[in-house]
Write an enzyme that holds these catalytic residues in place. Structure first.
Site, PDB file in Angstrom:
ATOM      1  N   CYS A 154     -16.450   1.252   0.137  1.00 53.38           N
ATOM      2  CA  CYS A 154     -15.229   0.488   0.419  1.00 53.38           C
ATOM      3  C   CYS A 154     -14.836   0.555   1.891  1.00 53.38           C
ATOM      4  O   CYS A 154     -14.125  -0.318   2.369  1.00 53.38           O
ATOM      5  CB  CYS A 154     -14.084   0.980  -0.457  1.00 53.38           C
ATOM      6  SG  CYS A 154     -13.770   2.748  -0.273  1.00 53.38           S
ATOM      7  N   GLN A 157      -9.795  -4.020  -3.775  1.00 54.64           N
ATOM      8  CA  GLN A 157     -11.115  -3.543  -3.378  1.00 54.64           C
ATOM      9  C   GLN A 157     -12.138  -3.825  -4.487  1.00 54.64           C
ATOM     10  O   GLN A 157     -13.229  -4.348  -4.233  1.00 54.64           O
ATOM     11  CB  GLN A 157     -11.042  -2.037  -3.093  1.00 54.64           C
ATOM     12  CG  GLN A 157     -12.350  -1.463  -2.615  1.00 54.64           C
ATOM     13  CD  GLN A 157     -12.717  -1.928  -1.218  1.00 54.64           C
ATOM     14  OE1 GLN A 157     -11.933  -1.820  -0.308  1.00 54.64           O
ATOM     15  NE2 GLN A 157     -13.925  -2.454  -1.047  1.00 54.64           N
ATOM     16  N   ARG A 162     -13.004  -8.894   0.954  1.00 54.65           N
ATOM     17  CA  ARG A 162     -11.612  -8.464   0.748  1.00 54.65           C
ATOM     18  C   ARG A 162     -10.693  -9.668   0.934  1.00 54.65           C
ATOM     19  O   ARG A 162      -9.791  -9.906   0.136  1.00 54.65           O
ATOM     20  CB  ARG A 162     -11.237  -7.355   1.748  1.00 54.65           C
ATOM     21  CG  ARG A 162     -11.874  -6.004   1.480  1.00 54.65           C
ATOM     22  CD  ARG A 162     -11.427  -5.397   0.160  1.00 54.65           C
ATOM     23  NE  ARG A 162      -9.978  -5.295   0.084  1.00 54.65           N
ATOM     24  CZ  ARG A 162      -9.255  -4.306   0.631  1.00 54.65           C
ATOM     25  NH1 ARG A 162      -9.849  -3.316   1.254  1.00 54.65           N
ATOM     26  NH2 ARG A 162      -7.936  -4.295   0.526  1.00 54.65           N
ATOM     27  N   ASP A 209     -17.401   6.467  -1.620  1.00 47.73           N
ATOM     28  CA  ASP A 209     -16.111   6.404  -0.917  1.00 47.73           C
ATOM     29  C   ASP A 209     -15.973   7.735  -0.183  1.00 47.73           C
ATOM     30  O   ASP A 209     -16.769   8.667  -0.395  1.00 47.73           O
ATOM     31  CB  ASP A 209     -14.971   6.186  -1.937  1.00 47.73           C
ATOM     32  CG  ASP A 209     -13.598   6.043  -1.288  1.00 47.73           C
ATOM     33  OD1 ASP A 209     -13.515   5.872  -0.054  1.00 47.73           O
ATOM     34  OD2 ASP A 209     -12.583   6.111  -2.020  1.00 47.73           O
ATOM     35  N   ARG A 263       0.885  -1.178   0.000  1.00 40.44           N
ATOM     36  CA  ARG A 263       0.000   0.000   0.000  1.00 40.44           C
ATOM     37  C   ARG A 263       0.913   1.215   0.000  1.00 40.44           C
ATOM     38  O   ARG A 263       1.650   1.435   0.973  1.00 40.44           O
ATOM     39  CB  ARG A 263      -0.902  -0.038   1.229  1.00 40.44           C
ATOM     40  CG  ARG A 263      -1.621   1.266   1.469  1.00 40.44           C
ATOM     41  CD  ARG A 263      -2.731   1.151   2.493  1.00 40.44           C
ATOM     42  NE  ARG A 263      -3.873   0.491   1.917  1.00 40.44           N
ATOM     43  CZ  ARG A 263      -5.116   0.571   2.407  1.00 40.44           C
ATOM     44  NH1 ARG A 263      -5.371   1.279   3.473  1.00 40.44           N
ATOM     45  NH2 ARG A 263      -6.099  -0.060   1.817  1.00 40.44           N
ATOM     46  N   HIS A 278      -7.160   0.818  -6.575  1.00 42.12           N
ATOM     47  CA  HIS A 278      -7.387  -0.060  -5.421  1.00 42.12           C
ATOM     48  C   HIS A 278      -7.987  -1.358  -5.974  1.00 42.12           C
ATOM     49  O   HIS A 278      -9.162  -1.674  -5.761  1.00 42.12           O
ATOM     50  CB  HIS A 278      -8.329   0.627  -4.429  1.00 42.12           C
ATOM     51  CG  HIS A 278      -8.297   0.058  -3.047  1.00 42.12           C
ATOM     52  ND1 HIS A 278      -7.527  -1.050  -2.701  1.00 42.12           N
ATOM     53  CD2 HIS A 278      -8.932   0.433  -1.888  1.00 42.12           C
ATOM     54  CE1 HIS A 278      -7.707  -1.314  -1.424  1.00 42.12           C
ATOM     55  NE2 HIS A 278      -8.543  -0.437  -0.908  1.00 42.12           N
TER      56      HIS A 278
HETATM   57  N1   CP Z   1     -11.218  -0.369   2.165  1.00 41.40           N
HETATM   58  C1   CP Z   1      -9.956  -0.365   2.658  1.00 41.40           C
HETATM   59  O1   CP Z   1      -8.964  -0.523   1.916  1.00 41.40           O
HETATM   60  O2   CP Z   1      -9.889  -0.211   4.007  1.00 41.40           O
HETATM   61  P1   CP Z   1      -8.556   0.050   4.846  1.00 41.40           P
HETATM   62  O3   CP Z   1      -8.018   1.390   4.406  1.00 41.40           O
HETATM   63  O4   CP Z   1      -8.984   0.037   6.273  1.00 41.40           O
HETATM   64  O5   CP Z   1      -7.573  -1.038   4.530  1.00 41.40           O
HETATM   65  N1  NVA Z   2     -10.004   6.586  -1.621  1.00 42.63           N
HETATM   66  C1  NVA Z   2      -9.659   6.171  -0.289  1.00 42.63           C
HETATM   67  C2  NVA Z   2      -9.864   4.700  -0.135  1.00 42.63           C
HETATM   68  C3  NVA Z   2      -9.623   4.172   1.247  1.00 42.63           C
HETATM   69  C4  NVA Z   2      -9.790   2.696   1.368  1.00 42.63           C
HETATM   70  C5  NVA Z   2      -8.232   6.552   0.030  1.00 42.63           C
HETATM   71  O1  NVA Z   2      -7.356   6.385  -0.839  1.00 42.63           O
HETATM   72  O2  NVA Z   2      -7.990   7.030   1.126  1.00 42.63           O
END
Ligand code: CP
Ligand code: NVA
Length: 303
Positions: free
Chosen positions: A261, A130, A289, A222, A100, A127
């Site tokens: 999400c 997701q 997930r 989101d 990430r 993502h």
């Molecule tokens: N939806 C998602 O990726 O959640 P987190 O940021 O908690 O991993």
């Molecule tokens: N768009 C959001 C998704 C979080 C899971 C972010 O990048 O923070």
């Protein structure tokens, strides 16, 4: 499959195979309990996480593998040592890298210099894990089919929007993206999604008017401010107010499902009545997930 960096690298059959494997491993966990036996996966986090961190950790254990959590103590990758060296060192010990990151280029570098598969668990652009969990949830809710599915993403055009558009385009879904003017998804990625939709039977439309989501099956939200965004929340709340999902909007659109999400900012992008309603697929998405990611890891590592 070499890596899982963005869904746009895949054909419809490959994405459907991942969804079907995710469903099967969810229903028959014992069959897959040793799928990753003897394998280790490094999971790297430059940004916070709840769902991703826990679902990869628990999911890998359920496949008989071992997950190693590398937190943000060193800040962005490349600060203490180069991404290249990070990738080369990790490849000495682990069988896959899940990352990430702030910048998609970091993933490209990990994939270029590492010798093991790399999985994108969120970056500035995408993502993909997701999106796979989301389409698995919709597939299951619709009786194991995505034929004729439609989804309206309402909110800020971001990484989640991009993966939802690209995967939807490939899977033949009608994806409507409704954002305020100036907050559309990336124009280049939208164009790629439109090309894929034309090729595979999906449909991608953009609008700034929520009425263009009338007749859609699922509404997807989101956060209005993503991790790493420097937008002022007060400005955003004012600009995005007409795009909040509440029961009245769900009724007006005739939508059967509400998706998000998470993390969800209750009362900001969506009201409690919608988040906690019968139509909410949030916990199915969250549960999936783990299953969708396990299917991705098995597709990469069990050949
Ligand atoms: N939806 C998602 O990726 O959640 P987190 O940021 O908690 O991993
Ligand atoms: N768009 C959001 C998704 C979080 C899971 C972010 O990048 O923070």
């Amino acid at each position: 499959m070499q890596n899982f960096l963005t869904v746009k690298d895949f054909q419809p059959q490959q994405l459907m195979d991942i969804i079907k494997l995710a469903v099967d491993s969810k229903q028959n966990p014992a069959k897959y309990s040793q799928a990753l036996a003897g394998k280790s996966v490094a999971t790297i986090y430059e940004k916070p996480s709840l769902r991703t961190r826990v679902s990869f950790d628990v999911g890998i254990a359920k496949l008989g593998g071992h997950a190693i959590y590398l937190d943000q103590q060193n800040g962005a990758l490349g600060k203490r040592e180069s991404v290249k060296d990070f990738a080369k060192n990790l490849s000495c010990w682990v069988d896959a890298i899940v990352a990430r990151v702030f910048d998609h280029n970091t993933l490209l570098e990990l994939a270029e210099f590492g010798s093991v598969p790399v999985v994108n668990s969120l970056c500035n652009l995408y993502h993909p894990c997701q999106a796979m969990a989301d389409y698995q949830a919709l597939y299951e809710a619709r009786g194991n089919s995505l034929t004729g599915a439609s989804i309206a993403y309402i909110g800020d055009g971001n990484n989640v929007t991009h993966s939802l558009m690209l995967a939807g385009a490939i899977l033949g879904v009608d994806v409507r993206v409704i954002t305020p003017l100036g907050y559309s998804p990336d124009a280049h990625i939208t164009e790629q999604a439109k090309v894929l939709a034309k090729q595979y039977g999906g449909k991608i439309t953009l609008s700034d008017n929520v009425d263009d989501a009338i007749g859609v099956e699922a509404v997807y939200n989101d956060t209005w401010v993503s991790m790493g965004d420097s937008k002022s929340l007060d400005d955003i709340k004012r600009i995005f107010a007409p795009y909040r999902t509440d029961a009245a909007l769900m009724d007006k659109l005739g939508a059967k499902y509400f998706m998000h999400c998470q993390p969800v900012y209750r009362g900001v992008e969506a009201t409690d009545e919608v988040v906690d309603s019968e139509s909410s697929l949030l916990m199915q998405q969250a549960e999936n997930r783990m299953h969708a990611q396990n299917a991705v890891l098995m597709s990469l590592l069990c050949k």
